[in-house]
Write a protein that holds these residues in place. Structure first.
Motif, short mmCIF file in Angstrom:
data_model
loop_
_atom_site.label_atom_id
_atom_site.label_comp_id
_atom_site.label_asym_id
_atom_site.label_seq_id
_atom_site.Cartn_x
_atom_site.Cartn_y
_atom_site.Cartn_z
N SER A 185 0.82 -1.22 0.00
CA SER A 185 0.00 0.00 0.00
C SER A 185 0.85 1.26 0.00
O SER A 185 0.36 2.36 -0.31
CB SER A 185 -0.92 0.01 1.22
N PHE A 186 2.15 1.12 0.42
CA PHE A 186 3.02 2.29 0.53
C PHE A 186 4.16 2.29 -0.49
O PHE A 186 4.93 3.25 -0.54
CB PHE A 186 3.63 2.35 1.96
N GLN A 187 4.31 1.21 -1.27
CA GLN A 187 5.45 1.10 -2.17
C GLN A 187 5.44 2.23 -3.22
O GLN A 187 6.50 2.66 -3.68
CB GLN A 187 5.42 -0.27 -2.90
N HIS A 188 4.26 2.72 -3.61
CA HIS A 188 4.21 3.77 -4.63
C HIS A 188 4.63 5.12 -4.05
O HIS A 188 4.89 6.08 -4.79
CB HIS A 188 2.77 3.89 -5.19
N VAL A 189 4.76 5.20 -2.67
CA VAL A 189 5.13 6.46 -2.02
C VAL A 189 6.62 6.48 -1.66
O VAL A 189 7.31 7.50 -1.86
CB VAL A 189 4.30 6.67 -0.74
N ILE A 190 7.18 5.36 -1.13
CA ILE A 190 8.55 5.31 -0.64
C ILE A 190 9.08 3.89 -0.77
O ILE A 190 8.34 2.92 -0.53
CB ILE A 190 8.62 5.80 0.82
N PRO A 191 10.38 3.70 -1.14
CA PRO A 191 10.95 2.34 -1.20
C PRO A 191 11.06 1.73 0.21
O PRO A 191 11.53 2.38 1.13
CB PRO A 191 12.33 2.57 -1.82
N LEU A 214 5.06 3.26 10.05
CA LEU A 214 4.93 3.60 8.62
C LEU A 214 4.13 4.89 8.44
O LEU A 214 4.52 5.79 7.66
CB LEU A 214 4.26 2.44 7.87
N THR A 215 3.03 5.01 9.16
CA THR A 215 2.19 6.21 9.07
C THR A 215 2.97 7.45 9.49
O THR A 215 2.90 8.50 8.82
CB THR A 215 0.94 6.04 9.95
N ASN A 216 3.72 7.35 10.64
CA ASN A 216 4.50 8.50 11.12
C ASN A 216 5.57 8.90 10.11
O ASN A 216 5.83 10.10 9.90
CB ASN A 216 5.14 8.18 12.47
N THR A 217 6.25 7.89 9.53
CA THR A 217 7.30 8.19 8.56
C THR A 217 6.72 8.91 7.33
O THR A 217 7.28 9.91 6.86
CB THR A 217 8.02 6.90 8.14
N ILE A 218 5.62 8.38 6.79
CA ILE A 218 5.01 8.96 5.60
C ILE A 218 4.54 10.40 5.86
O ILE A 218 4.73 11.31 5.04
CB ILE A 218 3.83 8.10 5.09
N LYS A 219 3.93 10.59 7.06
CA LYS A 219 3.35 11.90 7.36
C LYS A 219 4.38 12.94 7.75
O LYS A 219 4.26 14.13 7.42
CB LYS A 219 2.32 11.77 8.48
N HIS A 220 5.42 12.53 8.55
CA HIS A 220 6.27 13.54 9.19
C HIS A 220 7.75 13.46 8.85
O HIS A 220 8.45 14.48 8.97
CB HIS A 220 6.14 13.42 10.72
N ALA A 221 8.28 12.30 8.46
CA ALA A 221 9.73 12.11 8.44
C ALA A 221 10.41 12.65 7.19
O ALA A 221 11.62 12.89 7.21
CB ALA A 221 10.07 10.62 8.60
#
Length: 670
Positions: free
Chosen positions: A551-557, A585-592
């Motif tokens: 679900s997250f591969q299209h956003v970050i490797p 995963l949610t924190n990394t995508i949103k904030h990191a």
């Protein structure tokens, strides 16, 4: 033949004639001798007759002299008789007045009979028998002599008779209706003849003396047994410094001292010097009581409590008693106790929690620095009761709890409020246990400031509520945005389908309704999966991890390394690990603002190790935890982990990204 016999007969006759001749000659000689004898005898008789006449004259003279001596002797005897009667009266008077003893006279005849010729009243009083009865003879006395002593009495009496030694014997007698007595007989021979022997002496009642001696001997045996069995070194020397008493323990330590001076015994020089110096001190009337390190005869060093004291008799020092108690074990215990006290004091004073030692009534005996900081007390020496710091509503309950742990090893935990010296109210947790301190039973209490924990718990509760509300809002939004329009469209198409009469139009509407139902099921499945992922339940943590990553591969490797492809664990562990991963995963995508995520999950030596790393902008962990809004993600993670017996680390700082590690000990895998 007859001629030969005649010849023999003739020969015999000739021999007889020759013998007859010889006999006649011998007879002539005897007659001559007899005549000579008669002459000699007549001469001797005449001589003896003359001597007898002379002797008769002498005898007449001697008879006259004897008559004169007899008269003189009778006069002497009369005088001596008077003296003897006077002496006898004095003897009887003395014997009657003799206290504790009896005068007696005994006669032993050669025919084996005894005769007790005199006994005073003391003997009668002693054995309760009439003196006149006892005067009947030895047989009367023998009736009262102990059977085992009868032979001894006779042997001693016969020995005195034959050797002229003093008759000296101690025997037991059995008086009628009285307890057994012991008597000591001592007598001298005063008259002896071929027919009898007479002894005169004294009889003493030695019952009490023997009883006393027996008690003394028994006490000596007991005292000696006590001395020998004392587990401490004990010895004594006389005024010449010669050892006359030593027990077994002392011999093991110093060797055999008996008959020797300490200076004559082979001992280590320091030990010998100590004893010699202290002996001199005691001889100066000093009492020695010191703790000293001494080496025994084998060179083994031990700590002793050494006591030396003088033996004083008639105000003079007659010797010295020495008593050495091995206190090595006590010294080791004291040293260990000091070390333990130092350790305790170090922990006590440097603990980050407040610690107090209090009586059962609440009086504070000891307090550490943290308690002083917490309470605001200015002096440790102040006498304070712990009730001064307990919230008003909790005081009685606190002391009831204290009573429940008396004489037990239980620990009670009590939460209350702490009122400081400045009336500041702080939430605290008290852990209390009864201990021994300075030989008294007291209460050791550890007081922890739980203000931060209370704040954290409030944040945690708020986070849970907010999370639940967010989940409810998201679920409502999903239902409203995804399923709601589809259901509305389905409702509209169902109405059209009900009114349609054309078969072709009905088929088109039915196909559209089928696609809408399919879309609704897909949306419903996604919503359900976010609440409780079926992949995790059916296929495990790795399959669920790979599924969520898609679900997250299209956003970050995202890279995944694991050795758990074929392993399953308890559902609780898998769910928590999965939820932590989703939160990270949610924190990394949103904030990191990260460009890469690395995930590792390995099962090694019964330990399930999860590592999550990103190369984002990082953050200050402590500061983030204190922020009520931005720290929600971390609170969610910590809250989930707290249900496990797990260890976790959060390593991050601004510009350094994030490394999160979670370790759980799992003894069994499914």
């Amino acid at each position: 033949m007859k001629k030969k016999e005649q010849e023999i007969l003739r020969t015999h006759i000739q021999e007889l004639e020759r013998e007859n001749f010889l006999l006649k000659e011998e007879l002539k000689e005897n007659k001559v001798q007899i005549h000579e004898y008669k002459k000699n005898i007549a001469s001797i008789v005449l001589q003896r007759t003359q001597e007898l006449e002379e002797m008769n004259i002498d005898l007449q003279s001697a008879k006259h002299e004897l008559e004169q001596y007899k008269n003189h002797l009778e006069e002497v005897i009369r005088e001596r008789t008077i003296d003897l009667k006077f002496s006898e009266q004095r003897f009887i008077s003395v014997s009657k007045s003799l206290m504790g003893g009896s005068v007696f006279e005994i006669k032993f005849s050669n025919d084996g009979t005894y005769e007790i010729r005199y006994l005073n009243n003391f003997f009668w009083d002693m054995i309760g028998v009439d003196v006149q009865y006892m005067l009947n003879g030895y047989d009367a006395l023998k009736n009262y002599i102990h059977p085992e002593d009868t032979v001894l009495f006779q042997e001693k009496l016969m020995h005195s008779k034959h050797t002229k030694d003093i008759f000296d014997v101690e025997i037991r007698i059995l008086p009628p209706e009285k307890s057994m007595k012991s008597i000591h007989i001592r007598a001298n021979t005063i008259e002896e003849s071929d027919n009898y022997t007479i002894w005169v002496g004294l009889v003493f009642d030695t019952t009490e003396k023997n009883k006393f001696q027996y008690e003394i001997q028994e006490r000596e045996v007991i005292l000696n047994a006590i001395i020998q069995n004392i587990p401490y070194d004990f010895w004594a020397i006389d005024s010449n410094k010669t050892c006359f008493l030593q027990n077994r323990t002392s011999k093991k330590l110093w060797g055999n001292l008996l008959g020797k001076s300490p200076s004559q015994v082979t001992l280590p020089e320091t030990t010998k010097t100590f004893f010699l110096d202290k002996i001199e001190d005691v001889l100066q009337n000093k009492l020695v009581n010191e703790e000293v390190l001494l080496a025994d005869r084998h060179g083994n060093k031990k700590d002793f409590q050494s006591l030396l004291a003088p033996i004083i008799l008639h105000d003079k020092i007659r010797g010295i008693l020495c008593f050495n108690i091995d206190i090595s074990e006590r010294k080791r215990e004291e040293k260990a106790r000091v070390q333990n006290e130092q350790k305790f004091r170090n922990i006590f004073d440097n603990s980050t929690d407040a610690i107090i030692i209090q009586s059962h009534q609440g009086d504070i005996i000891e307090m550490n620095n943290e308690f002083i900081k917490l309470s605001g007390v200015t002096h440790k020496s102040d006498t304070i009761n712990v009730s001064h710091f307990i919230g008003k509503n909790d005081k009685s309950n606190f002391f009831r709890k204290i009573d429940t742990i008396k004489n037990t090893s239980h620990i009670f935990i009590f939460e209350t409020t702490f009122i400081t010296h400045n009336n500041k109210v702080i939430p605290i947790e008290i852990k209390s246990k009864e201990i021994e301190y300075l030989d008294n039973k007291v209460i050791l209490s550890l007081i922890r400031n739980i203000a931060y924990r209370k704040k954290f718990e409030r944040k945690l509760v708020n986070t849970i509520i907010e999370t639940e509300e967010k989940e409810r809002a998201r679920l409502a939004a999903d239902l409203h945005d995804d399923i709601g329009p589809v259901l509305s469209s389905m409702k509209m198409l169902t109405g059209l389908l009900r009114d349609a009469s054309d078969i072709a139009k009905t088929k088109v509407i039915s196909d559209q309704i089928f696609e809408l139902v399919t879309e609704s099921l897909r949306s419903l499945r996604e919503t359900s999966n976010s609440l409780s992922p079926h992949v995790l339940k059916n296929y495990g943590i790795i399959a669920a991890t790979r599924n969520i990553i898609q679900s997250f591969q299209h956003v970050i490797p995202i890279s995944v390394e694991t050795n758990c492809e074929k392993l399953r664990f308890e559902s609780t562990i898998e769910i928590i690990y999965y939820r932590v991963l989703c939160e990270l995963l949610t924190n990394t995508i949103k904030h990191a603002q990260a460009t890469k995520i690395d995930i590792n999950l390995h099962y090694i030596n019964s330990m399930l190790i999860f590592t999550y790393q990103d190369n984002g902008i990082g953050f200050n962990v402590a500061k983030k935890m204190e922020e009520s809004s931005s720290g929600m993600g971390l609170y969610n993670i910590i809250n989930r982990i707290s249900s496990l017996e797990a260890n976790y680390t959060i390593d991050s700082s601004p510009g350094k990204g994030l490394i999160f590690t979670l370790k759980t000990n799992i003894t069994q895998k499914l």
